[in-house]
Write an enzyme that holds these catalytic residues in place. Structure first.
Site, PDB file in Angstrom:
ATOM      1  N   LYS A   1      15.530  -1.002 -17.892  1.00  0.00           N
ATOM      2  CA  LYS A   1      14.196  -0.980 -17.280  1.00  0.00           C
ATOM      3  C   LYS A   1      14.054  -2.193 -16.371  1.00  0.00           C
ATOM      4  O   LYS A   1      14.303  -3.323 -16.777  1.00  0.00           O
ATOM      5  CB  LYS A   1      13.096  -0.999 -18.341  1.00  0.00           C
ATOM      6  CG  LYS A   1      11.683  -1.055 -17.736  1.00  0.00           C
ATOM      7  CD  LYS A   1      10.596  -0.994 -18.798  1.00  0.00           C
ATOM      8  CE  LYS A   1       9.212  -1.220 -18.194  1.00  0.00           C
ATOM      9  NZ  LYS A   1       8.122  -1.134 -19.207  1.00  0.00           N
TER      10      LYS A   1
ATOM     11  N   ASP B   1       7.783  -2.912 -25.934  1.00  0.00           N
ATOM     12  CA  ASP B   1       8.557  -3.822 -25.079  1.00  0.00           C
ATOM     13  C   ASP B   1       8.406  -5.230 -25.643  1.00  0.00           C
ATOM     14  O   ASP B   1       7.352  -5.853 -25.528  1.00  0.00           O
ATOM     15  CB  ASP B   1       8.037  -3.782 -23.633  1.00  0.00           C
ATOM     16  CG  ASP B   1       8.355  -2.479 -22.921  1.00  0.00           C
ATOM     17  OD1 ASP B   1       8.704  -1.492 -23.608  1.00  0.00           O
ATOM     18  OD2 ASP B   1       8.241  -2.439 -21.686  1.00  0.00           O
TER      19      ASP B   1
ATOM     20  N   LYS C   1      15.395  -4.876 -20.576  1.00  0.00           N
ATOM     21  CA  LYS C   1      14.396  -4.944 -19.505  1.00  0.00           C
ATOM     22  C   LYS C   1      14.467  -6.297 -18.840  1.00  0.00           C
ATOM     23  O   LYS C   1      14.611  -7.325 -19.503  1.00  0.00           O
ATOM     24  CB  LYS C   1      13.009  -4.677 -20.100  1.00  0.00           C
ATOM     25  CG  LYS C   1      11.845  -4.772 -19.121  1.00  0.00           C
ATOM     26  CD  LYS C   1      10.532  -4.455 -19.830  1.00  0.00           C
ATOM     27  CE  LYS C   1       9.315  -4.783 -18.980  1.00  0.00           C
ATOM     28  NZ  LYS C   1       8.038  -4.557 -19.690  1.00  0.00           N
TER      29      LYS C   1
END
Length: 216
Positions: free
Chosen positions: A181, A90, A152
């Site tokens: 996400k 991430d 995300k």
């Protein structure tokens, strides 16, 4: 979907600066028991977790939490994370580039990190709390063009976390191969269910396992 079934969407997370090995190990045990999608842990623990929990899907963070590391540093972080046993990364975008309107630089950085992750998963944290709607849309386009796997919402360290409005904005502006996400502020099972129903394939959360386990 039951509360326990929802845990298959969760990146079971501990990213605080003072996370101890005992805390990380407990997180991993819970992830194995409740079959979460992954554990999301600090890079310094990847190798240790991979050795002790070899079947566990490990997610980590790069350029975290502020994102203004140079691309070369993020590339090295990514290489090391994968070498140590991470399957998912991430990354945090360079928000200064976004604010300077240099969207192409952000896209190129994402593309560089995707080269390093290869067939492993790259999620791109755009930290929505700091962006205008125009900037969020531009980041949806950059993530799509650079062929990252996920967009995300948040690090959980900014001024705010995920919102359902941002999930709807993402859905309207990402390509068909990009997943979503949500992270930051997902503190209840009701929150978790709402984000999954809104279209999130993953949700970053630290408390979901304990909340679901209490109801068993």
């Amino acid at each position: 979907m039951t509360d326990l079934e929802m845990l298959s969407y969760v990146d079971h997370t501990v990213l605080k600066a003072v996370a101890s090995w005992e805390e990380v190990k407990e997180l991993c045990k819970e992830a194995v028991e409740y079959k979460t999608a992954s554990v999301c842990i600090p890079p310094c623990y990847i190798k240790r977790v991979h050795e002790e929990f070899p079947t566990l899907n490990i997610c980590t963070v790069v350029g975290f939490p502020l994102g203004y590391s140079v691309t070369e540093s993020k590339v090295l972080e990514t290489k090391k994370a994968i070498l140590d046993g991470a399957s998912e990364v991430d990354m945090v975008i360079n928000l200064a580039d976004v604010k300077n309107g240099e969207y192409g630089k952000v896209e190129e950085e994402i593309r560089e990190l995707k080269k390093e992750t290869g067939d492993k998963i790259l999620k791109v944290i755009i930290e929505t709390c700091y962006l205008t709607e125009e900037e969020k849309i531009a980041m949806c386009q950059a993530v799509t063009a650079a062929k990252a796997d996920y967009i995300k919402t948040s690090t959980g360290f900014g001024t705010a976390g995920a919102t359902l409005q941002d999930i709807e904005l993402f859905k309207a502006n990402i390509g068909p191969d990009v997943k979503i996400k949500a992270a930051g502020g997902v503190r209840t099972l009701e929150d978790l269910r709402a984000y999954i129903e809104a279209g999130c394939s993953r949700v970053g959360a630290s408390a979901a396992v304990k909340l679901a386990a209490k109801k068993v």
